[in-house]
Design an enzyme around this catalytic site. Sequence first.
Site, PDB file in Angstrom:
ATOM      1  N   CYS A  46      59.840  13.755   7.386  1.00  0.00           N
ATOM      2  CA  CYS A  46      61.120  13.217   7.859  1.00  0.00           C
ATOM      3  C   CYS A  46      61.710  12.317   6.779  1.00  0.00           C
ATOM      4  O   CYS A  46      61.035  11.437   6.254  1.00  0.00           O
ATOM      5  CB  CYS A  46      60.916  12.419   9.145  1.00  0.00           C
ATOM      6  N   CYS A  49      61.728   8.455   8.162  1.00  0.00           N
ATOM      7  CA  CYS A  49      60.541   7.681   8.533  1.00  0.00           C
ATOM      8  C   CYS A  49      60.163   6.715   7.401  1.00  0.00           C
ATOM      9  O   CYS A  49      60.416   6.981   6.228  1.00  0.00           O
ATOM     10  CB  CYS A  49      59.371   8.621   8.843  1.00  0.00           C
ATOM     11  N   HIS A 109      59.769   7.641  14.932  1.00  0.00           N
ATOM     12  CA  HIS A 109      60.472   8.917  14.869  1.00  0.00           C
ATOM     13  C   HIS A 109      60.776   9.475  16.265  1.00  0.00           C
ATOM     14  O   HIS A 109      61.752  10.208  16.455  1.00  0.00           O
ATOM     15  CB  HIS A 109      59.607   9.916  14.094  1.00  0.00           C
ATOM     16  N   ASN A 149      75.661  10.553  16.272  1.00  0.00           N
ATOM     17  CA  ASN A 149      75.639  11.878  16.868  1.00  0.00           C
ATOM     18  C   ASN A 149      74.237  12.065  17.413  1.00  0.00           C
ATOM     19  O   ASN A 149      73.275  11.888  16.676  1.00  0.00           O
ATOM     20  CB  ASN A 149      75.905  12.966  15.828  1.00  0.00           C
ATOM     21  N   SER A 157      71.094  16.565  12.286  1.00  0.00           N
ATOM     22  CA  SER A 157      70.191  17.218  11.339  1.00  0.00           C
ATOM     23  C   SER A 157      68.780  16.633  11.395  1.00  0.00           C
ATOM     24  O   SER A 157      67.873  17.160  10.782  1.00  0.00           O
ATOM     25  CB  SER A 157      70.761  17.111   9.922  1.00  0.00           C
ATOM     26  N   HIS A 160      65.220  11.697  14.302  1.00  0.00           N
ATOM     27  CA  HIS A 160      64.857  10.285  14.100  1.00  0.00           C
ATOM     28  C   HIS A 160      66.076   9.420  14.488  1.00  0.00           C
ATOM     29  O   HIS A 160      67.179   9.671  14.014  1.00  0.00           O
ATOM     30  CB  HIS A 160      64.478  10.056  12.631  1.00  0.00           C
ATOM     31  N   HIS A 162      69.090   7.329  14.608  1.00  0.00           N
ATOM     32  CA  HIS A 162      69.893   6.725  13.550  1.00  0.00           C
ATOM     33  C   HIS A 162      71.376   6.914  13.833  1.00  0.00           C
ATOM     34  O   HIS A 162      71.760   7.767  14.629  1.00  0.00           O
ATOM     35  CB  HIS A 162      69.564   7.362  12.190  1.00  0.00           C
ATOM     36  N   GLN A 164      75.395   6.661  11.633  1.00  0.00           N
ATOM     37  CA  GLN A 164      75.976   6.755  10.302  1.00  0.00           C
ATOM     38  C   GLN A 164      77.181   5.834  10.179  1.00  0.00           C
ATOM     39  O   GLN A 164      77.799   5.464  11.169  1.00  0.00           O
ATOM     40  CB  GLN A 164      76.430   8.192  10.038  1.00  0.00           C
TER      41      GLN A 164
END
Length: 343
Positions: A46, A49, A109, A149, A157, A160, A162, A164
Amino acid sequence: MSVWEERWHPLREEWVIVAAHRQNRPWIGETAERGGEALPPYLPDCTLCPGNKRVSGRVNERYTNTFVFDNDHPCVGLDAPEASLGRSPVLRSRSARGIARVVCYSSRHDLTLAQLPVGEVAQLVEVWQRQYRDLGDRPGIDHVLVFENKGDVVGVSNPHPHCQIYATNFVFKTIETEARVSARHLAQTGRFLFQDVLEAEQADGRRILFENATALAFVPYFARYAYEVYVAPKATRPSAADLSPAEVADFAEALSRVVVKFDNLWRMPFPYVMPLHQAPTDGGDYRSFHFHVEFHPPLRKPDLLKYLAGPEIGGGNFLSDTSPEEKAAELRALPDVHYKSGG
Ligand SMILES: [Zn+2]
Ligand SMILES: [Zn+2]
């Protein structure tokens, strides 16, 4: 030849970011989540990670809670090439200048925002505050768009947890509209538009999902998506950075309640697009802009996507197939403890 620039849409009066150089970015979304298999807390390949090497060759810090880094596949960048010359006055383009970053919510994760303790959600809100100040204060950055998203269905994609950040040399269209109508409402009535919305929602009450001393979560009367939810401070703060420490804690609690209810709805990780709507950072007067988070869930049922089609894509207006009052009632009835924690 791959194109990386912004092109002006003269009919919509908005910029289109053309980032054709990003076609080969890594994709582990579908493979990692297929079949609903449990994810491991740490995945060696990943890119998010702790301690792992990314495609750029850079190595992630061995972080514990949140971690911020510059996106290795930016759609806007400080090193974006000069724009190609347009062929006529109406075909304009310019360099896609900006800064794109990634914010990891947790070293784990296998967790999502819905599974983080409220204290860690508050830490995330504090990261949003610092990023808005850091990026928004830079010359040439007119707006800081933060968004998450979540789910394969919105093209994530990597599962994990997160979000943006696109810090751009233009103000995104929706923000521009919200800023304009808010300023007009203030000039015409002396009141803040979003305050009027909050007051009307509180007076009706049916679509309120959660409320504490300084924050409110609700399905808006004018929701476009099934299960669309807004989370906002009660006081008008132009950006997350303007929240006081007490407001951060309350906002985090409201945000957390909403995403827990989302996951509990179908007892599965609930996909959404979650933008923060914050005032532009282009030096304008945005005291009437009211910071809020919007959730746009793409699913109407566990296996039924709300397709954007004729009215939405073709005409630009939404056709909502569901009643906001019914959807709010469904969410209100759900437990406040995550189903994976026994809720
Ligand atoms: Zn990971
Ligand atoms: Zn908004």
